[in-house]
Design an enzyme around this catalytic site. Structure first.
Site, PDB file in Angstrom:
ATOM      1  N   SER A 120      41.384  41.665  48.841  1.00  0.00           N
ATOM      2  CA  SER A 120      41.275  41.573  47.382  1.00  0.00           C
ATOM      3  C   SER A 120      40.386  42.682  46.841  1.00  0.00           C
ATOM      4  O   SER A 120      39.482  43.166  47.547  1.00  0.00           O
ATOM      5  CB  SER A 120      40.684  40.218  46.983  1.00  0.00           C
ATOM      6  OG  SER A 120      40.368  40.169  45.605  1.00  0.00           O
ATOM      7  N   TYR A 142      34.004  34.143  47.740  1.00  0.00           N
ATOM      8  CA  TYR A 142      35.366  34.662  47.846  1.00  0.00           C
ATOM      9  C   TYR A 142      35.336  36.141  48.226  1.00  0.00           C
ATOM     10  O   TYR A 142      36.041  36.577  49.146  1.00  0.00           O
ATOM     11  CB  TYR A 142      36.099  34.466  46.522  1.00  0.00           C
ATOM     12  CG  TYR A 142      37.473  35.113  46.476  1.00  0.00           C
ATOM     13  CD1 TYR A 142      38.544  34.561  47.179  1.00  0.00           C
ATOM     14  CD2 TYR A 142      37.695  36.269  45.737  1.00  0.00           C
ATOM     15  CE1 TYR A 142      39.798  35.141  47.148  1.00  0.00           C
ATOM     16  CE2 TYR A 142      38.948  36.857  45.694  1.00  0.00           C
ATOM     17  CZ  TYR A 142      39.996  36.291  46.398  1.00  0.00           C
ATOM     18  OH  TYR A 142      41.244  36.880  46.374  1.00  0.00           O
TER      19      TYR A 142
END
Length: 260
Positions: free
Chosen positions: A152, A167
């Site tokens: 990501s 995350y």
């Protein structure tokens, strides 16, 4: 070889293919359209999902035998091993693992409890480790293999959009893990690469207000969010022999939101 059939003869596993708006869903259809036999795996998988995936393909003549579905909880290494062996039993080999599975949660650093951190890393990082380790056992036997892991933009810039620090950390670990695999297993004819998407039109954006989405789009040089099919196209490239001399690479699919 026609570019429309660049995966003829390839057997690919796509993990994280249950959501109809997800990158995994788009990737399964993209790989099928280009000639691969595909096993779609996820924490939820059934005949209805398989039918949806097939019906969404551009090529309406793809036989049902070209796709299989498997349930897999990636936090359980035994299930990851069982997935790989089920694919070998059905199709004889595994050429490529595409790991799109993951979870996301946005919250302030001070709100991240130990349980939240453990859950995030257990799925995103340990789950990736489990899948890769199970796939590498098969790849070593075969003498070839290919891994595509989704990370990501959050891992590159330290969160800031949809995900919190836990995350970002879990996805940063995916980058390091994949690069380590590329370095160690390259001499065995095994490749491993990373894709870092950002602001893709999936369920992840459903929590953003229209105003917030517009603000984010204004900060993206291409002035729009990305499509799942655009990430899937990058998966297709990395899964194919067109990328045969690429390993340990991080490919950005972010519309220019992070240029470095």
């Amino acid at each position: 070889m026609s570019l429309s059939r660049i995966l003829d003869g390839k057997v690919c596993i796509v993990v994280g293919a249950s959501s109809p708006k997800g990158i995994g869903d788009a990737t399964v259809r993209m790989l099928l359209d280009h000639g691969a036999k595909v096993v779609a795996a996820g924490i939820v998988m059934n005949d209805d999902i398989i039918a949806r995936l097939l019906s969404g393909c551009t090529d309406s003549e793809i036989p049902r035998s070209n796709i299989d579905g498997q349930i897999c909880d990636i936090t359980d290494f035994g299930q990851c091993q069982a997935l790989m062996e089920a694919v070998v039993d059905k199709f004889g080999k595994v050429d490529c693992l595409v790991n799109c599975a993951g979870i996301v949660e946005g919250c302030a650093f001070s709100e991240i409890s130990s349980d939240k951190f453990d859950r995030m890393t257990n799925v995103n990082l340990k789950g990736t480790f489990n899948l890769c380790k199970a796939a590498l056992q098969v790849f070593e036997r075969q003498g070839h293999g290919n891994i595509v892991n989704l990370s990501s933009l959050a891992a590159q810039r330290g969160g800031g959009l949809a995900g919190g620090a836990h995350y970002a950390a879990s996805k940063g670990g995916v980058i390091s893990l994949t690069r380590s695999i590329a370095r160690e297993y390259g001499p065995m004819n095994i490749r491993a690469n990373i894709i870092c998407p950002a602001m893709i039109d999936t369920e992840m954006l459903d929590g953003f207000s229209a105003k917030r989405q517009n603000e984010i789009v204004e900060s993206i040089p291409l002035r729009r969010v990305g499509l799942p099919s655009e990430v899937a196209g990058t998966c297709l490239f990395l899964a194919s022999d067109l990328s045969g001399f690429i390993t340990g690479a991080t490919i950005d699919v972010n519309g220019g939101a992070h240029i470095h």
